[in-house]
Design a protein around this motif. Structure first.
Motif, PDB file in Angstrom:
ATOM      1  N   PRO A 151     -10.187  -6.644  -7.089  1.00  0.00           N
ATOM      2  CA  PRO A 151      -9.520  -6.748  -5.780  1.00  0.00           C
ATOM      3  C   PRO A 151      -9.214  -5.367  -5.194  1.00  0.00           C
ATOM      4  O   PRO A 151      -8.751  -4.467  -5.891  1.00  0.00           O
ATOM      5  CB  PRO A 151      -8.225  -7.499  -6.102  1.00  0.00           C
ATOM      6  CG  PRO A 151      -8.545  -8.282  -7.325  1.00  0.00           C
ATOM      7  CD  PRO A 151      -9.500  -7.416  -8.123  1.00  0.00           C
ATOM      8  N   THR A 152      -9.497  -5.233  -3.902  1.00  0.00           N
ATOM      9  CA  THR A 152      -9.289  -3.953  -3.232  1.00  0.00           C
ATOM     10  C   THR A 152      -7.986  -3.965  -2.424  1.00  0.00           C
ATOM     11  O   THR A 152      -7.360  -5.010  -2.228  1.00  0.00           O
ATOM     12  CB  THR A 152     -10.460  -3.663  -2.282  1.00  0.00           C
ATOM     13  OG1 THR A 152     -10.503  -4.686  -1.278  1.00  0.00           O
ATOM     14  CG2 THR A 152     -11.779  -3.623  -3.043  1.00  0.00           C
ATOM     15  N   ASN A 153      -7.629  -2.799  -1.932  1.00  0.00           N
ATOM     16  CA  ASN A 153      -6.440  -2.658  -1.098  1.00  0.00           C
ATOM     17  C   ASN A 153      -6.545  -3.530   0.152  1.00  0.00           C
ATOM     18  O   ASN A 153      -5.595  -4.223   0.525  1.00  0.00           O
ATOM     19  CB  ASN A 153      -6.281  -1.180  -0.719  1.00  0.00           C
ATOM     20  CG  ASN A 153      -5.037  -0.924   0.124  1.00  0.00           C
ATOM     21  OD1 ASN A 153      -4.899  -1.476   1.204  1.00  0.00           O
ATOM     22  ND2 ASN A 153      -4.156  -0.067  -0.369  1.00  0.00           N
ATOM     23  N   GLU A 154      -7.707  -3.501   0.811  1.00  0.00           N
ATOM     24  CA  GLU A 154      -7.889  -4.264   2.046  1.00  0.00           C
ATOM     25  C   GLU A 154      -7.759  -5.765   1.814  1.00  0.00           C
ATOM     26  O   GLU A 154      -7.135  -6.480   2.598  1.00  0.00           O
ATOM     27  CB  GLU A 154      -9.269  -3.952   2.658  1.00  0.00           C
ATOM     28  CG  GLU A 154      -9.433  -2.550   3.202  1.00  0.00           C
ATOM     29  CD  GLU A 154      -9.656  -1.530   2.093  1.00  0.00           C
ATOM     30  OE1 GLU A 154      -9.829  -1.958   0.918  1.00  0.00           O
ATOM     31  OE2 GLU A 154      -9.647  -0.326   2.381  1.00  0.00           O
ATOM     32  N   ARG A 155      -8.329  -6.228   0.707  1.00  0.00           N
ATOM     33  CA  ARG A 155      -8.273  -7.666   0.416  1.00  0.00           C
ATOM     34  C   ARG A 155      -6.837  -8.124   0.170  1.00  0.00           C
ATOM     35  O   ARG A 155      -6.391  -9.141   0.707  1.00  0.00           O
ATOM     36  CB  ARG A 155      -9.144  -7.963  -0.797  1.00  0.00           C
ATOM     37  CG  ARG A 155      -9.074  -9.403  -1.282  1.00  0.00           C
ATOM     38  CD  ARG A 155      -9.915  -9.584  -2.526  1.00  0.00           C
ATOM     39  NE  ARG A 155      -9.614 -10.837  -3.185  1.00  0.00           N
ATOM     40  CZ  ARG A 155     -10.111 -11.205  -4.359  1.00  0.00           C
ATOM     41  NH1 ARG A 155     -10.958 -10.397  -4.995  1.00  0.00           N
ATOM     42  NH2 ARG A 155      -9.785 -12.358  -4.897  1.00  0.00           N
ATOM     43  N   ASP A 185      -4.509 -10.697   2.605  1.00  0.00           N
ATOM     44  CA  ASP A 185      -3.861 -11.902   2.067  1.00  0.00           C
ATOM     45  C   ASP A 185      -2.348 -11.863   2.332  1.00  0.00           C
ATOM     46  O   ASP A 185      -1.747 -12.870   2.708  1.00  0.00           O
ATOM     47  CB  ASP A 185      -4.128 -12.018   0.565  1.00  0.00           C
ATOM     48  CG  ASP A 185      -5.584 -12.356   0.264  1.00  0.00           C
ATOM     49  OD1 ASP A 185      -6.276 -12.811   1.201  1.00  0.00           O
ATOM     50  OD2 ASP A 185      -6.009 -12.160  -0.890  1.00  0.00           O
ATOM     51  N   MET A 186      -1.728 -10.705   2.152  1.00  0.00           N
ATOM     52  CA  MET A 186      -0.292 -10.579   2.399  1.00  0.00           C
ATOM     53  C   MET A 186       0.044 -10.813   3.871  1.00  0.00           C
ATOM     54  O   MET A 186       1.057 -11.446   4.206  1.00  0.00           O
ATOM     55  CB  MET A 186       0.198  -9.191   1.974  1.00  0.00           C
ATOM     56  CG  MET A 186       0.271  -8.989   0.468  1.00  0.00           C
ATOM     57  SD  MET A 186       0.722  -7.304   0.044  1.00  0.00           S
ATOM     58  CE  MET A 186       2.288  -7.136   0.889  1.00  0.00           C
ATOM     59  N   ILE A 192      -3.110   1.412  -5.245  1.00  0.00           N
ATOM     60  CA  ILE A 192      -4.435   0.793  -5.171  1.00  0.00           C
ATOM     61  C   ILE A 192      -5.133   1.349  -3.934  1.00  0.00           C
ATOM     62  O   ILE A 192      -4.891   0.893  -2.813  1.00  0.00           O
ATOM     63  CB  ILE A 192      -4.352  -0.748  -5.100  1.00  0.00           C
ATOM     64  CG1 ILE A 192      -3.457  -1.283  -6.218  1.00  0.00           C
ATOM     65  CG2 ILE A 192      -5.750  -1.350  -5.164  1.00  0.00           C
ATOM     66  CD1 ILE A 192      -3.957  -0.996  -7.606  1.00  0.00           C
ATOM     67  N   ASN A 193      -5.971   2.338  -4.151  1.00  0.00           N
ATOM     68  CA  ASN A 193      -6.696   2.963  -3.036  1.00  0.00           C
ATOM     69  C   ASN A 193      -8.097   3.335  -3.503  1.00  0.00           C
ATOM     70  O   ASN A 193      -8.398   3.382  -4.719  1.00  0.00           O
ATOM     71  CB  ASN A 193      -5.946   4.188  -2.515  1.00  0.00           C
ATOM     72  CG  ASN A 193      -5.612   5.165  -3.616  1.00  0.00           C
ATOM     73  OD1 ASN A 193      -6.521   5.705  -4.255  1.00  0.00           O
ATOM     74  ND2 ASN A 193      -4.314   5.388  -3.847  1.00  0.00           N
ATOM     75  N   PRO A 194      -9.013   3.636  -2.566  1.00  0.00           N
ATOM     76  CA  PRO A 194     -10.420   3.906  -2.922  1.00  0.00           C
ATOM     77  C   PRO A 194     -10.640   5.242  -3.637  1.00  0.00           C
ATOM     78  O   PRO A 194     -11.761   5.510  -4.113  1.00  0.00           O
ATOM     79  CB  PRO A 194     -11.128   3.919  -1.551  1.00  0.00           C
ATOM     80  CG  PRO A 194     -10.183   3.277  -0.599  1.00  0.00           C
ATOM     81  CD  PRO A 194      -8.815   3.561  -1.111  1.00  0.00           C
ATOM     82  N   LYS A 195      -9.639   6.088  -3.759  1.00  0.00           N
ATOM     83  CA  LYS A 195      -9.828   7.416  -4.323  1.00  0.00           C
ATOM     84  C   LYS A 195     -10.353   7.366  -5.755  1.00  0.00           C
ATOM     85  O   LYS A 195     -11.223   8.163  -6.160  1.00  0.00           O
ATOM     86  CB  LYS A 195      -8.514   8.195  -4.281  1.00  0.00           C
ATOM     87  CG  LYS A 195      -8.631   9.655  -4.751  1.00  0.00           C
ATOM     88  CD  LYS A 195      -7.301  10.356  -4.604  1.00  0.00           C
ATOM     89  CE  LYS A 195      -7.438  11.830  -4.999  1.00  0.00           C
ATOM     90  NZ  LYS A 195      -7.945  12.028  -6.352  1.00  0.00           N
ATOM     91  N   LEU A 196      -9.859   6.443  -6.550  1.00  0.00           N
ATOM     92  CA  LEU A 196     -10.273   6.373  -7.950  1.00  0.00           C
ATOM     93  C   LEU A 196     -11.761   6.061  -8.049  1.00  0.00           C
ATOM     94  O   LEU A 196     -12.485   6.684  -8.854  1.00  0.00           O
ATOM     95  CB  LEU A 196      -9.443   5.313  -8.677  1.00  0.00           C
ATOM     96  CG  LEU A 196      -9.697   5.163 -10.183  1.00  0.00           C
ATOM     97  CD1 LEU A 196      -8.386   4.927 -10.928  1.00  0.00           C
ATOM     98  CD2 LEU A 196     -10.644   3.992 -10.450  1.00  0.00           C
ATOM     99  N   VAL A 197     -12.271   5.128  -7.251  1.00  0.00           N
ATOM    100  CA  VAL A 197     -13.684   4.767  -7.290  1.00  0.00           C
ATOM    101  C   VAL A 197     -14.530   5.937  -6.794  1.00  0.00           C
ATOM    102  O   VAL A 197     -15.602   6.235  -7.370  1.00  0.00           O
ATOM    103  CB  VAL A 197     -13.939   3.505  -6.446  1.00  0.00           C
ATOM    104  CG1 VAL A 197     -15.441   3.183  -6.402  1.00  0.00           C
ATOM    105  CG2 VAL A 197     -13.170   2.320  -7.031  1.00  0.00           C
TER     106      VAL A 197
END
Length: 627
Positions: free
Chosen positions: A552-556, A560-561, A597-602
């Motif tokens: 699950p990504t940040n955007e997803r 949902d929230m 939870i952000n894209p930086k790690l990927v």
């Protein structure tokens, strides 16, 4: 000289003599102040008497009322209506003995009239006295409904005017017979000119309402309740001069007591209730039994004393306190008089706001609010104001706003408290916690939880009749409910339920736990991928990186929230406090999501993958850190 040497004890041998003397002295002063200007302007009193005797008096002319005495020296104008199921018991048979009984406590503070209850009032009282209210009583008054579209509607103010400007008043034969039997004054007088244009119609009140729609109909004689429903065209209501009008009695008296006496059972049953006319408020009933007709005056007097509620006019009010002046307190000589308010007494605060015509636009007790008498200052009483919501008694003083407190006496051992969702009585608030807070402190005591139907019995306390209750759910305070257990049999709180907030809180906690789990999984994948790249296992590292991308990504999570937050806000409705709490929970969780939870790690792992490929399928060794 003998009179001058008499002691005060001899002159006023008892409290009643003293109160009579004070009352008489005040009345004499008021009369003298009224007569003095007249005598000064008209020295020839004989001529004045002759002129007055020859003057024609208009029975419907408005008379300028005398200036009333000060509030604390103004006795209550009281009317006692007797409703009985036996001709042996009536106002005439009770009047003299009952007046003697009442004089023991109220001689100085009451100006009492004792009459048989009007037929409509007696009929309702004999059914269920505790459920009688002002609107129901007043709805039975016979009135003349004149069409506002009538050419002379503006000129019509009194019943006599209807006789002068209208040609016909339609009525049922029964209603015509009723008003003639209750007529005030001579049927031939100008004020009763309307009697001459009464015309019977076949049928009942429904037929009259149908006749109202016809163009030729000018006026009809119906009950006030039906007259107020006439809209096409609208009706101008005129009160005819007949006895037993509830509206007239409410304007002429301060307190009306209805006494119901049932002689058919053994022992006989007596029940009384007080109606405060200014606030149009019925108090609790008082019940008693009596075995002998000779004891009826004593028992009736005891029930009247029990239901009587002294009035304190609120002259000054703050957010949490008020100062009131007790009516007729200047006429009381006995400190144990039921007309006084004492320290520890509880009063119900009431507000009445009138329009320009003197008709109430807002009237009655404040919801979940009480006054507690804390200190006596002469005829004034200083009180603490406890309310579920701020305000209520505060506001600018004006002639059309009345603020008073009526003393209450709890007669029951407990009160059933019921909580339900706002606007939906069929949705009980189940399992909500009820706490009691000290009046002078901050400590709170757990009382109990509401049952499957949102109910909880709250017991009365002899030490402190007023109790401050707080409603909690999920640790959040939802309402503050001051109450006097035993005052009412049942009381209902219409609250904004907290269930949706709790559901939102449960969902947010789940999301936060998911973020923590996802953070741990991402760190684990990072460690495994880096370890494989360092070993040169490029294929295995690419497989793990693809699995990481599918997490699950940040955007997803944010999308949902957002959807769930909109659903919760819509379900909560207009409760701004709960909406604020839900928005705060979602805001904090979004910050947590953005931070961890952000894209930086990927992106960092993808760069490491490229670096490994450029280095022959293996990450170059790390340079040693400088000491």
């Amino acid at each position: 000289m003998a009179v001058e040497q008499m002691s005060t004890e001899t002159l006023f041998s008892d409290a009643r003599s003293m109160s009579r003397f004070v009352t008489g002295l005040i009345a004499a002063c008021v009369t003298l102040s009224t007569l003095t200007p007249t005598l000064a302007q008209e020295p020839n009193s004989d001529a004045a008497v002759e002129a007055n005797s020859n003057a024609e008096v208009d029975p419907e002319a408005e008379v300028e009322p005398d200036e009333p005495p000060p509030f604390d020296f103004a006795p209550y104008r009281t009317l006692i209506w007797v409703a009985s199921d036996s001709p042996r018991v009536s106002a005439d048979t009770l009047r003299d003995d009952l007046q003697k009984v009442l004089d023991r406590d109220f001689h100085a503070v009451w100006r009492t009239t004792i009459e048989d209850a009007p037929t409509s009032v007696a009929s309702m009282a004999m059914r269920v006295l505790s459920e009688v209210d002002f609107d129901t009583l007043a709805a039975t008054d016979p009135v003349i409904a004149v069409k506002k579209s009538h050419n002379d509607a503006v000129r019509i103010r009194f019943a006599g005017d209807v006789g002068r400007y209208a040609s016909s008043i339609l009525a049922t034969p029964g209603r015509m017979e009723e008003v003639r039997s209750r007529l005030i004054g001579d049927s031939g007088s100008p004020k009763n000119a309307w009697l001459g244009i009464l015309h019977p119609v076949e049928g009942d009140a429904v037929s009259l309402k149908e006749a109202w729609a016809r163009e030729e109909t000018e006026a009809i004689l119906v009950s006030r309740g039906m007259a107020e429903t006439l809209t096409e065209p609208a009706a101008k209501i005129v009160v005819p001069p007949i006895t037993g009008q509830v509206i007239d009695a409410a304007e002429a008296y301060d307190k009306i007591f209805i006494v119901r006496i049932r002689t058919g059972s053994t022992p006989m049953k007596v029940e009384s209730v007080e109606f405060d006319t200014l606030m149009r408020y019925f108090g609790d009933t008082s019940n008693a039994t009596v075995s002998s007709f000779n004891l009826l005056p004593e028992v009736v007097g005891a029930t009247l004393r029990d239901v009587f509620a002294p009035v304190a006019r609120i002259d000054d009010a703050g957010k949490s306190n008020a100062v009131g002046l007790v009516r007729a307190s200047g006429l009381v000589t006995d400190k144990n008089s039921p007309a006084l308010v004492n320290v520890g007494d509880v009063l119900v605060p009431m507000v009445r706001k009138d329009d320009r015509n003197g008709n109430p636009i807002a009237i009655g007790p404040l919801d979940w609010a009480y006054l507690l008498a804390k200190e006596l200052d002469g005829r004034r009483v200083k009180m603490d104001f406890h309310a579920g919501r701020a305000g209520g008694l505060q506001g600018r003083k004006n002639a059309r706003t009345h603020r008073v407190g009526l003393r209450i006496r709890p007669r029951r051992n407990e009160t059933l408290l019921r909580l339900h969702a706002k606007g939906d009585p069929n949705q009980p608030l189940i399992g909500y916690e009820i706490y009691e807070k000290e009046l002078e402190g901050k400590s709170m005591t757990f009382i109990g939880r509401t049952d499957w139907n949102g109910r909880l019995d709250v017991e009365a306390s002899d030490e402190q009749p007023l109790r401050l209750l707080y409603v909690k759910n999920g640790g959040a305070v939802l309402a503050r409910l001051p109450m006097v257990p035993g005052h009412h049999e049942k009381t209902v709180a219409d609250l904004g339920g907290d269930d949706m907030r709790l559901q939102a809180e449960s969902y947010i906690r789940g999301v936060q736990n998911s973020i923590i789990d996802l953070l741990a999984i991402r760190e684990l994948f990072k460690a495994r991928i880096m370890m494989r790249l360092e070993r040169g296992d490029l294929e295995s590292a690419e497989e793990l990186l693809e699995v990481l991308r599918n997490q699950p990504t940040n955007e997803r999570l944010a999308n949902d929230m957002g959807k769930r937050q909109s659903e919760f806000i819509e379900a909560i409705g207009k409760n701004a406090n709960q909406q604020r709490k839900v928005d705060e929970m979602f805001s904090v969780t979004r910050e947590m999501l953005t931070k961890h939870i952000n894209p930086k790690l990927v992106r960092d792992l993808e760069e490491a993958m490229i670096q490994a490929k450029e280095n022959g399928g293996k990450l170059p060794p790390k340079e040693p850190e400088e000491a």
